[in-house]
Design a protein around this motif. Sequence first.
Motif, PDB file in Angstrom:
ATOM      1  N   ARG A   7      -4.952   8.136   0.986  1.00 52.42           N
ATOM      2  CA  ARG A   7      -5.657   7.007   1.618  1.00 52.42           C
ATOM      3  C   ARG A   7      -4.708   5.863   1.972  1.00 52.42           C
ATOM      4  N   LEU A   8      -3.631   5.714   1.242  1.00 49.74           N
ATOM      5  CA  LEU A   8      -2.688   4.623   1.466  1.00 49.74           C
ATOM      6  C   LEU A   8      -1.611   4.967   2.492  1.00 49.74           C
ATOM      7  N   SER A   9      -1.664   6.177   3.029  1.00 47.91           N
ATOM      8  CA  SER A   9      -0.678   6.659   3.996  1.00 47.91           C
ATOM      9  C   SER A   9      -1.352   6.906   5.339  1.00 47.91           C
ATOM     10  N   ARG A  31       0.827  -1.211   0.000  1.00 43.50           N
ATOM     11  CA  ARG A  31       0.000   0.000   0.000  1.00 43.50           C
ATOM     12  C   ARG A  31       0.864   1.266   0.000  1.00 43.50           C
ATOM     13  N   PHE A  32       1.845   1.331   0.898  1.00 41.42           N
ATOM     14  CA  PHE A  32       2.648   2.544   0.991  1.00 41.42           C
ATOM     15  C   PHE A  32       3.570   2.697  -0.217  1.00 41.42           C
ATOM     16  N   ALA A  33       4.124   1.596  -0.704  1.00 41.64           N
ATOM     17  CA  ALA A  33       4.979   1.667  -1.893  1.00 41.64           C
ATOM     18  C   ALA A  33       4.178   2.162  -3.101  1.00 41.64           C
ATOM     19  N   THR A  34       2.915   1.791  -3.170  1.00 42.95           N
ATOM     20  CA  THR A  34       2.046   2.289  -4.239  1.00 42.95           C
ATOM     21  C   THR A  34       1.858   3.797  -4.128  1.00 42.95           C
ATOM     22  N   THR A  62       6.148  21.830  -5.574  1.00 39.34           N
ATOM     23  CA  THR A  62       5.302  21.100  -4.662  1.00 39.34           C
ATOM     24  C   THR A  62       6.130  20.225  -3.732  1.00 39.34           C
ATOM     25  N   LEU A  63       5.699  20.140  -2.484  1.00 36.23           N
ATOM     26  CA  LEU A  63       6.297  19.251  -1.498  1.00 36.23           C
ATOM     27  C   LEU A  63       5.183  18.368  -0.953  1.00 36.23           C
ATOM     28  N   VAL A  64       5.349  17.054  -1.076  1.00 34.06           N
ATOM     29  CA  VAL A  64       4.410  16.088  -0.514  1.00 34.06           C
ATOM     30  C   VAL A  64       5.148  15.342   0.589  1.00 34.06           C
ATOM     31  N   SER A  65       4.552  15.333   1.787  1.00 37.56           N
ATOM     32  CA  SER A  65       5.100  14.597   2.922  1.00 37.56           C
ATOM     33  C   SER A  65       4.114  13.495   3.289  1.00 37.56           C
ATOM     34  N   MET A  66       4.611  12.266   3.367  1.00 40.81           N
ATOM     35  CA  MET A  66       3.767  11.132   3.692  1.00 40.81           C
ATOM     36  C   MET A  66       4.453  10.307   4.784  1.00 40.81           C
ATOM     37  N   SER A  67       3.653   9.570   5.539  1.00 38.88           N
ATOM     38  CA  SER A  67       4.238   8.680   6.533  1.00 38.88           C
ATOM     39  C   SER A  67       3.378   7.444   6.679  1.00 38.88           C
ATOM     40  N   VAL A  68       4.004   6.395   7.212  1.00 37.67           N
ATOM     41  CA  VAL A  68       3.316   5.142   7.485  1.00 37.67           C
ATOM     42  C   VAL A  68       3.845   4.590   8.806  1.00 37.67           C
ATOM     43  N   LYS A  69       2.943   4.080   9.615  1.00 33.50           N
ATOM     44  CA  LYS A  69       3.344   3.464  10.879  1.00 33.50           C
ATOM     45  C   LYS A  69       3.963   2.118  10.579  1.00 33.50           C
ATOM     46  N   LEU A  70       5.110   1.865  11.181  1.00 37.90           N
ATOM     47  CA  LEU A  70       5.798   0.582  10.980  1.00 37.90           C
ATOM     48  C   LEU A  70       5.291  -0.471  11.946  1.00 37.90           C
TER      49      LEU A  70
END
Length: 124
Positions: A101-103, A32-35, A116-124
């Motif tokens: 939605r995937l982040s 999901r996050f890699a997508t 543009t700057l996009v910041s995303m994160s995912v809980k490990l």
Amino acid sequence: MPLATSRDVVAARQAVARFMKDRGASALRITRFATAVSEISRNAIVHGGGGDISIYLDGRNEYLHVECRDTGPGIEDVTLAMTEGYTSGGGLGRGLGGAKRLSHGFEIHSVPGEGTLVSMSVKL
């Protein structure tokens, strides 16, 4: 990492997947996050003329953060661009909203004419 070609998008996706796998993330969470990272990276190349991506852990090793920057034309109306179904390039209109939605965390800052700057994160 630089983002200039489709190979760079693949490299960014693979780097995120490897980083998450090494820290025990589930296969579904990795996919999901890699997508999401693929979508944002591709946007930086297609719409922003290229850019760069940074991948890092937070101080407590709980979240993986990704920042993607470009110095392209920017996004005139971020709210509109995040609307489901909106497209500026003939696609399905699921790119930015889908990446969000995937982040677990997602922010976008854009200045027309500056990039543009996009910041995303995912809980490990």
